[in-house]
Design an enzyme around this catalytic site. Structure first.
Site, mmCIF file in Angstrom:
data_model
loop_
_atom_site.group_PDB
_atom_site.id
_atom_site.type_symbol
_atom_site.label_atom_id
_atom_site.label_comp_id
_atom_site.label_asym_id
_atom_site.label_seq_id
_atom_site.Cartn_x
_atom_site.Cartn_y
_atom_site.Cartn_z
ATOM 1 N N CYS A 93 -7.747 20.414 19.833
ATOM 2 C CA CYS A 93 -7.535 20.587 21.274
ATOM 3 C C CYS A 93 -6.993 19.301 21.893
ATOM 4 O O CYS A 93 -7.685 18.630 22.674
ATOM 5 C CB CYS A 93 -8.837 21.000 21.936
ATOM 6 S SG CYS A 93 -9.437 22.516 21.230
ATOM 7 N N GLU A 94 -5.820 18.917 21.495
ATOM 8 C CA GLU A 94 -5.106 17.744 22.033
ATOM 9 C C GLU A 94 -3.622 18.083 21.994
ATOM 10 O O GLU A 94 -3.130 18.585 20.973
ATOM 11 C CB GLU A 94 -5.305 16.507 21.133
ATOM 12 C CG GLU A 94 -6.698 15.978 21.005
ATOM 13 C CD GLU A 94 -7.191 15.220 22.225
ATOM 14 O OE1 GLU A 94 -6.351 14.822 23.071
ATOM 15 O OE2 GLU A 94 -8.413 15.043 22.337
ATOM 16 N N GLY A 122 0.854 -1.183 0.000
ATOM 17 C CA GLY A 122 0.000 0.000 0.000
ATOM 18 C C GLY A 122 0.884 1.224 0.000
ATOM 19 O O GLY A 122 1.096 1.874 -1.028
ATOM 20 N N ARG A 123 1.451 1.473 1.171
ATOM 21 C CA ARG A 123 2.295 2.650 1.384
ATOM 22 C C ARG A 123 3.337 2.863 0.282
ATOM 23 O O ARG A 123 3.516 3.967 -0.225
ATOM 24 C CB ARG A 123 3.016 2.424 2.725
ATOM 25 C CG ARG A 123 3.835 3.557 3.245
ATOM 26 C CD ARG A 123 4.633 3.074 4.458
ATOM 27 N NE ARG A 123 3.834 2.396 5.456
ATOM 28 C CZ ARG A 123 3.154 3.013 6.422
ATOM 29 N NH1 ARG A 123 3.173 4.315 6.496
ATOM 30 N NH2 ARG A 123 2.458 2.318 7.303
ATOM 31 N N ARG A 128 -1.212 10.192 11.591
ATOM 32 C CA ARG A 128 -0.038 9.336 11.791
ATOM 33 C C ARG A 128 0.937 9.873 12.859
ATOM 34 O O ARG A 128 1.390 9.097 13.712
ATOM 35 C CB ARG A 128 0.684 9.083 10.473
ATOM 36 C CG ARG A 128 -0.179 8.362 9.450
ATOM 37 C CD ARG A 128 0.602 7.959 8.213
ATOM 38 N NE ARG A 128 1.581 6.945 8.518
ATOM 39 C CZ ARG A 128 2.873 7.152 8.635
ATOM 40 N NH1 ARG A 128 3.398 8.334 8.436
ATOM 41 N NH2 ARG A 128 3.671 6.164 8.948
ATOM 42 N N TYR A 145 1.084 7.232 15.784
ATOM 43 C CA TYR A 145 2.255 6.337 15.786
ATOM 44 C C TYR A 145 3.554 7.037 16.173
ATOM 45 O O TYR A 145 4.611 6.412 16.136
ATOM 46 C CB TYR A 145 2.512 5.792 14.370
ATOM 47 C CG TYR A 145 1.380 5.105 13.664
ATOM 48 C CD1 TYR A 145 0.715 4.032 14.255
ATOM 49 C CD2 TYR A 145 1.019 5.485 12.383
ATOM 50 C CE1 TYR A 145 -0.295 3.384 13.567
ATOM 51 C CE2 TYR A 145 0.003 4.836 11.692
ATOM 52 C CZ TYR A 145 -0.644 3.783 12.294
ATOM 53 O OH TYR A 145 -1.634 3.137 11.618
#
Ligand SMILES: Cc1ncc(COP(=O)(O)O)c(C=O)c1O
Length: 413
Positions: free
Chosen positions: A338-339, A271-272, A308, A312
């Site tokens: 807001c994280e 995929g990637r 991502r 990760y």
């Protein structure tokens, strides 16, 4: 992916400034030329049995392009199967795997007569056999094995160790053989594995190939004449300049060493590797501030656009488009969500920026838009496909008002 004409940024033959006029940031841009080159290179080296991992980027335009390049599709849900069929993939070039397929998923795959269903549990083999029997069909299946090989990659994208939830533990091969022999509505035609993503070490591929060959031979010797071995995806993409070099030709070398004159048809599910480097995100700087000595650029792309980094700890290089200043600053680039984890990069040296400037988040073609969300009630990002001098907006998000309308307020409120 960018090229410059008179110092203006272009993707293929289309000016980035033109795109910003027709599409609100943040948005994704893909280069068709780059995708074509990457797919053709992969086919040239690994052969034609490539099944594009739809989960990495499932936009209909991308799927249609992949299909037109002659490769197959690897799907992990009936939704992805519907996407692949709609984009024109021949059902006989579609593999359906996934760690948890519902009865409805399996019935749909059986109904569509796809190439094979890759099973990931002994219980699932029994269920497919029962469903096939009910439908009076014989269904081709594969088994995704868990070969207990550490992909030596980020733990959150490692999938091939004994204790991982994926595939069937190789210690169960005898049980699989016994079960499959008893399942009269199934044909076991292949085995597969996928031990994780971003795998760069050639030794890991070598171990995996050898392990899979040994298991394939064991099936064969038991009287189950499997035809193919699917060796998964996971090829490494160089997200950081300091990442190890990865050369797919070395994978081919190991493949030839292990499977010289093999009776098995070999396939892969990348995929990637096929799409990551062909996509970028264009984002605008919303505000600039210094908190506790840290120079922040707050941009309009966030973890809702590209998760991502937050999910990760993945790294994406960031490029400034307007870099006329002689002054350079070490910026921390964060999104508007807001994280605290909504952060793209710390301490990257860019020419001094101002509000409204554009930044480019590189190598975002895979696991980007597909993982985006409406978190904080922000709209999803648009997607644009470029081909030579042409562009097409291949995804326009619905207005947030429309998204809000999909909620229901019950009568008692
Ligand atoms: C079974 C399977 N095959 C293929 C892939 C594609 O992996 P990649 O995008 O790293 O090539 C995945 C990704 O998670 C997967 O789960």
């Amino acid at each position: 992916m960018l090229n410059y004409k008179n110092s203006d940024p272009y993707i293929e033959g289309v000016s980035l400034y033109e795109l910003v006029k027709v599409c609100e940031t943040p948005f994704y841009v893909y280069s068709q030329e780059k995708i074509i080159n990457q797919v053709n290179k992969t086919k040239e080296i690994l052969g034609n049995n490539i099944f594009y991992s739809v989960k990495s980027n499932s936009n209909q335009a991308i799927l249609k392009l992949m299909q037109s390049l002659g490769i197959g599709a690897d799907v992990v849900s009936s939704g992805e199967l519907k996407r692949a069929l709609k984009a024109g993939f021949d059902p006989k070039k579609i593999i359906f795997e996934g760690v948890g397929k519902s009865e409805q998923d399996l019935l749909y795959a059986i109904h569509k007569n796809i190439r094979l269903i890759n099973t990931e549990a002994l219980e699932e083999i029994k269920l497919i056999n029962n469903l096939a029997k009910e439908k009076n069909k014989t269904v081709d299946i594969g088994v995704r094995l868990n070969p207990d090989i550490d992909g030596e990659t980020l733990s959150k994208i490692s999938t091939g160790k004994k204790t991982d939830k994926f595939g069937i533990d190789i210690d169960n091969v005898d049980k699989i053989i016994e079960l499959v022999k008893a399942c009269k509505s199934l044909n076991l035609v292949g085995i597969s594995c996928h031990i994780g993503s971003q795998i760069s070490k050639i030794e890991v591929y070598k171990n995996m190939f050898n392990q899979m060959k040994k298991i394939a031979d064991k099936f064969f010797e038991s009287g189950i004449m499997i035809k193919h071995i699917d060796l998964g995806g996971g090829f490494h993409v160089k997200y950081k300049d300091s990442d190890p070099d990865f050369n797919i030709e070395m994978v081919k070398q190991e493949l030839d060493n292990c499977f010289a004159k093999t009776k098995y048809e070999l396939s892969f599910e990348p995929g990637r590797y096929l799409i990551a480097e062909s996509g970028i995100i264009i984002t605008s700087i919303i505000t600039i501030k210094n908190n506790g000595g840290i120079d922040y650029l707050i941009v309009d792309a966030g973890m809702n656009t590209l998760i991502r980094p937050a999910m990760y700890g993945a790294h994406h290089e960031i490029l400034a488009i307007n870099s006329n200043s002689e002054q350079f600053i070490d910026y921390t680039i964060a999104g508007p969500i807001c994280e605290s984890s909504d952060m793209f990069s710390k301490n990257i040296r860019l020419a001094k920026q101002k509000i409204g400037n554009l930044l480019v988040i590189k190598n975002s073609g895979a696991y980007g838009k597909v993982m985006s969300s409406n978190y904080n009630s922000r709209p999803l990002p648009s997607e644009i496909l470029i081909y030579k001098d042409n562009y097409a907006i291949v995804y326009s998000p619905e207005k947030i008002e429309k998204t809000i309308e999909t909620d229901n307020i019950p009568s008692w409120l």
